[in-house]
Design a protein around this motif. Structure first.
Motif, PDB file in Angstrom:
ATOM      1  N   VAL A   1      55.041  38.976  15.496  1.00 10.26           N
ATOM      2  CA  VAL A   1      54.614  40.029  14.566  1.00 10.26           C
ATOM      3  C   VAL A   1      54.014  39.404  13.297  1.00 10.26           C
ATOM      4  O   VAL A   1      52.947  39.777  12.837  1.00 10.26           O
ATOM      5  N   GLN A   2      54.728  38.490  12.708  1.00  6.10           N
ATOM      6  CA  GLN A   2      54.345  37.725  11.499  1.00  6.10           C
ATOM      7  C   GLN A   2      54.367  38.577  10.225  1.00  6.10           C
ATOM      8  O   GLN A   2      54.820  38.117   9.195  1.00  6.10           O
ATOM      9  N   SER A   3      53.892  39.811  10.262  1.00  7.96           N
ATOM     10  CA  SER A   3      54.004  40.703   9.102  1.00  7.96           C
ATOM     11  C   SER A   3      53.923  42.137   9.605  1.00  7.96           C
ATOM     12  O   SER A   3      53.142  42.434  10.508  1.00  7.96           O
ATOM     13  N   PHE A   4      54.737  43.001   8.975  1.00  7.42           N
ATOM     14  CA  PHE A   4      54.639  44.429   9.290  1.00  7.42           C
ATOM     15  C   PHE A   4      53.654  45.134   8.353  1.00  7.42           C
ATOM     16  O   PHE A   4      53.503  46.348   8.418  1.00  7.42           O
ATOM     17  N   ILE A   5      53.041  44.366   7.455  1.00 10.26           N
ATOM     18  CA  ILE A   5      52.057  44.958   6.545  1.00 10.26           C
ATOM     19  C   ILE A   5      50.688  44.804   7.207  1.00 10.26           C
ATOM     20  O   ILE A   5      50.228  43.682   7.453  1.00 10.26           O
ATOM     21  N   ASP A   6      50.057  45.935   7.479  1.00 14.60           N
ATOM     22  CA  ASP A   6      48.844  45.896   8.309  1.00 14.60           C
ATOM     23  C   ASP A   6      47.755  45.005   7.726  1.00 14.60           C
ATOM     24  O   ASP A   6      47.100  44.249   8.455  1.00 14.60           O
ATOM     25  N   THR A   7      47.573  45.058   6.401  1.00 14.46           N
ATOM     26  CA  THR A   7      46.490  44.241   5.815  1.00 14.46           C
ATOM     27  C   THR A   7      46.794  42.749   5.991  1.00 14.46           C
ATOM     28  O   THR A   7      45.890  41.948   6.248  1.00 14.46           O
ATOM     29  N   GLU A   8      48.055  42.358   5.865  1.00 14.18           N
ATOM     30  CA  GLU A   8      48.413  40.934   6.013  1.00 14.18           C
ATOM     31  C   GLU A   8      48.232  40.494   7.459  1.00 14.18           C
ATOM     32  O   GLU A   8      47.711  39.403   7.729  1.00 14.18           O
ATOM     33  N   ALA A   9      48.690  41.338   8.382  1.00 14.47           N
ATOM     34  CA  ALA A   9      48.543  40.986   9.801  1.00 14.47           C
ATOM     35  C   ALA A   9      47.060  40.854  10.145  1.00 14.47           C
ATOM     36  O   ALA A   9      46.631  39.883  10.778  1.00 14.47           O
ATOM     37  N   HIS A  10      46.281  41.801   9.652  1.00 13.88           N
ATOM     38  CA  HIS A  10      44.852  41.810   9.976  1.00 13.88           C
ATOM     39  C   HIS A  10      44.153  40.580   9.403  1.00 13.88           C
ATOM     40  O   HIS A  10      43.390  39.898  10.079  1.00 13.88           O
ATOM     41  N   SER A  11      44.454  40.242   8.131  1.00 17.61           N
ATOM     42  CA  SER A  11      43.724  39.120   7.532  1.00 17.61           C
ATOM     43  C   SER A  11      44.178  37.781   8.109  1.00 17.61           C
ATOM     44  O   SER A  11      43.522  36.770   7.912  1.00 17.61           O
TER      45      SER A  11
ATOM     46  N   SER B   1      55.862  43.178  -0.655  1.00 12.57           N
ATOM     47  CA  SER B   1      55.428  43.381   0.738  1.00 12.57           C
ATOM     48  C   SER B   1      56.313  42.589   1.695  1.00 12.57           C
ATOM     49  O   SER B   1      56.579  43.011   2.819  1.00 12.57           O
ATOM     50  N   TRP B   2      56.800  41.437   1.233  1.00 15.60           N
ATOM     51  CA  TRP B   2      57.709  40.645   2.065  1.00 15.60           C
ATOM     52  C   TRP B   2      59.011  41.402   2.294  1.00 15.60           C
ATOM     53  O   TRP B   2      59.514  41.495   3.415  1.00 15.60           O
ATOM     54  N   ASP B   3      59.552  41.990   1.213  1.00 16.22           N
ATOM     55  CA  ASP B   3      60.778  42.791   1.351  1.00 16.22           C
ATOM     56  C   ASP B   3      60.561  43.939   2.337  1.00 16.22           C
ATOM     57  O   ASP B   3      61.434  44.277   3.129  1.00 16.22           O
ATOM     58  N   GLU B   4      59.360  44.515   2.275  1.00 18.35           N
ATOM     59  CA  GLU B   4      59.078  45.647   3.162  1.00 18.35           C
ATOM     60  C   GLU B   4      59.056  45.189   4.621  1.00 18.35           C
ATOM     61  O   GLU B   4      59.628  45.842   5.512  1.00 18.35           O
TER      62      GLU B   4
ATOM     63  N   SER C   1      52.063  30.704  -3.705  1.00 15.48           N
ATOM     64  CA  SER C   1      52.403  29.313  -4.048  1.00 15.48           C
ATOM     65  C   SER C   1      53.609  28.850  -3.236  1.00 15.48           C
ATOM     66  O   SER C   1      54.373  29.662  -2.701  1.00 15.48           O
ATOM     67  N   ASP C   2      53.795  27.522  -3.167  1.00 14.05           N
ATOM     68  CA  ASP C   2      54.955  26.977  -2.442  1.00 14.05           C
ATOM     69  C   ASP C   2      56.261  27.527  -3.008  1.00 14.05           C
ATOM     70  O   ASP C   2      57.196  27.838  -2.262  1.00 14.05           O
ATOM     71  N   ASP C   3      56.326  27.642  -4.339  1.00 18.73           N
ATOM     72  CA  ASP C   3      57.555  28.164  -4.958  1.00 18.73           C
ATOM     73  C   ASP C   3      57.815  29.603  -4.521  1.00 18.73           C
ATOM     74  O   ASP C   3      58.952  29.982  -4.223  1.00 18.73           O
ATOM     75  N   SER C   4      56.751  30.405  -4.475  1.00 23.15           N
ATOM     76  CA  SER C   4      56.915  31.810  -4.060  1.00 23.15           C
ATOM     77  C   SER C   4      57.366  31.865  -2.598  1.00 23.15           C
ATOM     78  O   SER C   4      58.237  32.666  -2.233  1.00 23.15           O
ATOM     79  N   ILE C   5      56.784  31.004  -1.759  1.00 18.48           N
ATOM     80  CA  ILE C   5      57.152  31.008  -0.338  1.00 18.48           C
ATOM     81  C   ILE C   5      58.633  30.627  -0.191  1.00 18.48           C
ATOM     82  O   ILE C   5      59.374  31.234   0.590  1.00 18.48           O
ATOM     83  N   ALA C   6      59.065  29.649  -0.985  1.00 13.75           N
ATOM     84  CA  ALA C   6      60.482  29.241  -0.926  1.00 13.75           C
ATOM     85  C   ALA C   6      61.381  30.409  -1.343  1.00 13.75           C
ATOM     86  O   ALA C   6      62.430  30.657  -0.735  1.00 13.75           O
ATOM     87  N   GLN C   7      60.952  31.146  -2.365  1.00 15.54           N
ATOM     88  CA  GLN C   7      61.757  32.302  -2.802  1.00 15.54           C
ATOM     89  C   GLN C   7      61.788  33.388  -1.724  1.00 15.54           C
ATOM     90  O   GLN C   7      62.808  34.039  -1.511  1.00 15.54           O
ATOM     91  N   MET C   8      60.668  33.570  -1.052  1.00 16.73           N
ATOM     92  CA  MET C   8      60.623  34.583   0.024  1.00 16.73           C
ATOM     93  C   MET C   8      61.577  34.199   1.155  1.00 16.73           C
ATOM     94  O   MET C   8      62.274  35.036   1.727  1.00 16.73           O
TER      95      MET C   8
ATOM     96  N   ASP D   1      59.119  37.458  15.164  1.00 16.43           N
ATOM     97  CA  ASP D   1      58.713  36.355  14.268  1.00 16.43           C
ATOM     98  C   ASP D   1      58.087  36.927  13.013  1.00 16.43           C
ATOM     99  O   ASP D   1      57.234  37.821  13.108  1.00 16.43           O
ATOM    100  N   LEU D   2      58.473  36.386  11.856  1.00 13.95           N
ATOM    101  CA  LEU D   2      57.777  36.697  10.603  1.00 13.95           C
ATOM    102  C   LEU D   2      57.366  35.388   9.934  1.00 13.95           C
ATOM    103  O   LEU D   2      58.043  34.362  10.112  1.00 13.95           O
ATOM    104  N   ILE D   3      56.292  35.429   9.160  1.00 18.93           N
ATOM    105  CA  ILE D   3      55.869  34.254   8.390  1.00 18.93           C
ATOM    106  C   ILE D   3      55.884  34.608   6.909  1.00 18.93           C
ATOM    107  O   ILE D   3      55.277  35.608   6.486  1.00 18.93           O
ATOM    108  N   ALA D   4      56.589  33.773   6.125  1.00 15.16           N
ATOM    109  CA  ALA D   4      56.582  33.924   4.668  1.00 15.16           C
ATOM    110  C   ALA D   4      55.442  33.081   4.134  1.00 15.16           C
ATOM    111  O   ALA D   4      55.388  31.876   4.396  1.00 15.16           O
ATOM    112  N   GLY D   5      54.506  33.733   3.414  1.00 12.57           N
ATOM    113  CA  GLY D   5      53.423  32.965   2.798  1.00 12.57           C
ATOM    114  C   GLY D   5      52.045  33.334   3.315  1.00 12.57           C
ATOM    115  O   GLY D   5      51.075  32.627   3.036  1.00 12.57           O
ATOM    116  N   LEU D   6      51.959  34.437   4.049  1.00 15.65           N
ATOM    117  CA  LEU D   6      50.635  34.856   4.539  1.00 15.65           C
ATOM    118  C   LEU D   6      49.743  35.257   3.354  1.00 15.65           C
ATOM    119  O   LEU D   6      50.241  35.712   2.313  1.00 15.65           O
TER     120      LEU D   6
END
Ligand code: SF4
Length: 416
Positions: free
Chosen positions: A132-142, A182-185, A229-236, A170-175
């Motif tokens: 899946v990688q993201s349930f947010i349509d714009t993120e999945a699409h891009s 949007s990550w929380d969603e 950023s890497d820091d944001s991805i780590a927080q996610m 599967d989800l990916i943090a940092g798309l």
């Protein structure tokens, strides 16, 4: 959590076909015509038939009893139902599947035809991993994915209706374009879906992916400028551990979370260093040598082999490109860096029994340094990654490489 045996085998088949290439992907996968699918399946079936002879020639144990099967990729669900039927028939002809074998197939949402789903269920598939990688349509699409959240929900419903309820998402943090909100969603939708397993990866952009090339050389086509950023991805990632735990999906490996009893048994084979046979493009095997009385007191030698990642070469019959016997010292290093991936950690006494106290003493020097750096914790009996260590796991694992040399030095010092 185990139930896995050394006298049984995990079977991995790589299916390297995708309908489109995701922007971040650097796997040996691509978009190929259906005619290549059939040739590919022919070659894998040929290798399944030849595996026993190959193992005999190499002096390897090849258990005939199989307790986990994994079709990964790529997108295995893109194979036509008759090709899937042929693959499963060939596997069952060569190997005896345990009655409770875990049989997983990776599927891309929106790319699971009714006829394919019926073929998977009829072949005994009882676990599906959804990219899946993201349930947010714009993120999945891009990112180049072809689904939206409605389709994912519908695919989950169809899989359950077909009797396949053991599902991973599967989800990916940092798309590109991802925000904390949007990550929380995405995490919330995953939790609400009720799936018993989740894999969460932190985006690692490889320069061989289209996104990676854009990040290095500029451009806007793949939205490189919107990658957090890497820091944001780590927080996610930290947020994922918290939210999934609160929902009963407990982390058991750096990237994997499950409800009790739903850990991926096939992946546990890798982390617990149990035998597996990998066939197809860019697949690895790890098998034990046939028992040899001359070295009965040493850990069993194992062979690691990897197939080519060049589809044309593979279809033309290329044999494994890398084959290496792993020494006891090398196995000991691996025992640390695959064992530390698991939240259960590494049991020091078990490694001493397997590899002897001298080797483990060299590793414990590394452990001591990493505990001081805050990346590992050690009770003396069990060693684990800290939360910080999980974020920097590759750096921690790097420290365990080269122990072979340190052990040799320690031994020569002892001899003097
Ligand atoms: S579906 Fe998987 S293997 Fe295929 S391009 Fe996307 S990430 Fe790569």
């Amino acid at each position: 959590m185990t139930g896995l045996r050394d006298d049984a085998l995990g079977l991995y088949l790589s299916i390297p076909f995708c309908r489109s290439k995701c922007t971040y992907c650097n796997f040996a996968s691509g978009v190929y015509p259906a005619s290549e699918h059939a040739r590919y399946v022919d070659r894998v079936i040929q290798d399944l038939g030849a595996a026993g002879q190959w193992a005999d020639q190499m002096g390897l144990e090849l258990p005939r009893s199989v307790d986990t099967v994994y079709l990964g990729g790529g997108t295995p669900s893109l194979l036509a139902p008759e090709l899937l039927d042929r693959l499963f028939a060939a596997m069952r002809e060569q190997f005896a599947f345990d009655p409770d074998a875990e049989i997983t197939v990776e599927c891309a949402p929106a790319q699971l035809a009714d006829s394919t789903l019926a073929a998977l269920a009829a072949s005994g598939v009882n676990r599906v991993s959804l990219g899946v990688q993201s349930f947010i349509d714009t993120e999945a699409h891009s990112s180049g994915r072809l689904h939206n959240r409605t389709i994912v929900a519908e695919d989950i419903r169809r899989l359950r209706a077909a009797g396949i309820a053991n599902l991973n998402v599967d989800l990916i943090a940092g798309l590109a374009g991802q925000t904390f909100a949007s990550w929380d969603e995405s995490l919330k939708i995953l939790v609400d879906s009720g799936v018993p397993h989740a894999s969460v990866y932190m985006l690692e952009v490889d320069e061989d992916s289209r996104l990676g090339r854009e990040m290095l050389s500029g451009g806007a086509r793949y939205h490189a400028e919107l990658v957090p950023s890497d820091d944001s991805i780590a927080q996610m990632y930290g947020r994922a551990i918290e939210m999934l735990a609160a929902a009963g999906l407990i982390q058991y490996e750096i990237s994997n979370f499950c409800r009790p009893g739903f850990a991926s048994r096939h992946n546990l084979r890798y982390w617990q260093r149990r035998p597996y046979l990998g066939l197809g493009l860019d697949a690895s095997s790890m098998l034990h040598a046939v028992a040899d009385e001359a070295r009965a007191s040493a850990p069993p030698y194992v062979l690691r082999s990897t197939t080519t990642d060049d589809l044309t070469a593979f279809l033309e019959g290329a044999q494994p490109v890398e084959t290496a016997w792993l020494s006891a010292a090398r196995q000991h290093e691996e025992a640390w860096f695959v064992g530390l991936r698991l939240n259960a950690g590494v049991k020091v006494a078990a490694l001493k029994r397997e590899f002897g106290p001298v080797m483990v003493a060299a590793a414990m020097e590394v452990v001591k340094r990493q505990v001081e750096s805050g990346l590992l914790t050690s009770s003396g009996k069990t060693v684990r990654l800290t939360a910080e260590g999980q974020l920097l796991s590759n750096e921690v694992f790097q420290e365990f490489l080269g122990l072979e040399m340190e052990t040799a030095t320690a031994e020569s010092k002892t001899e003097k």
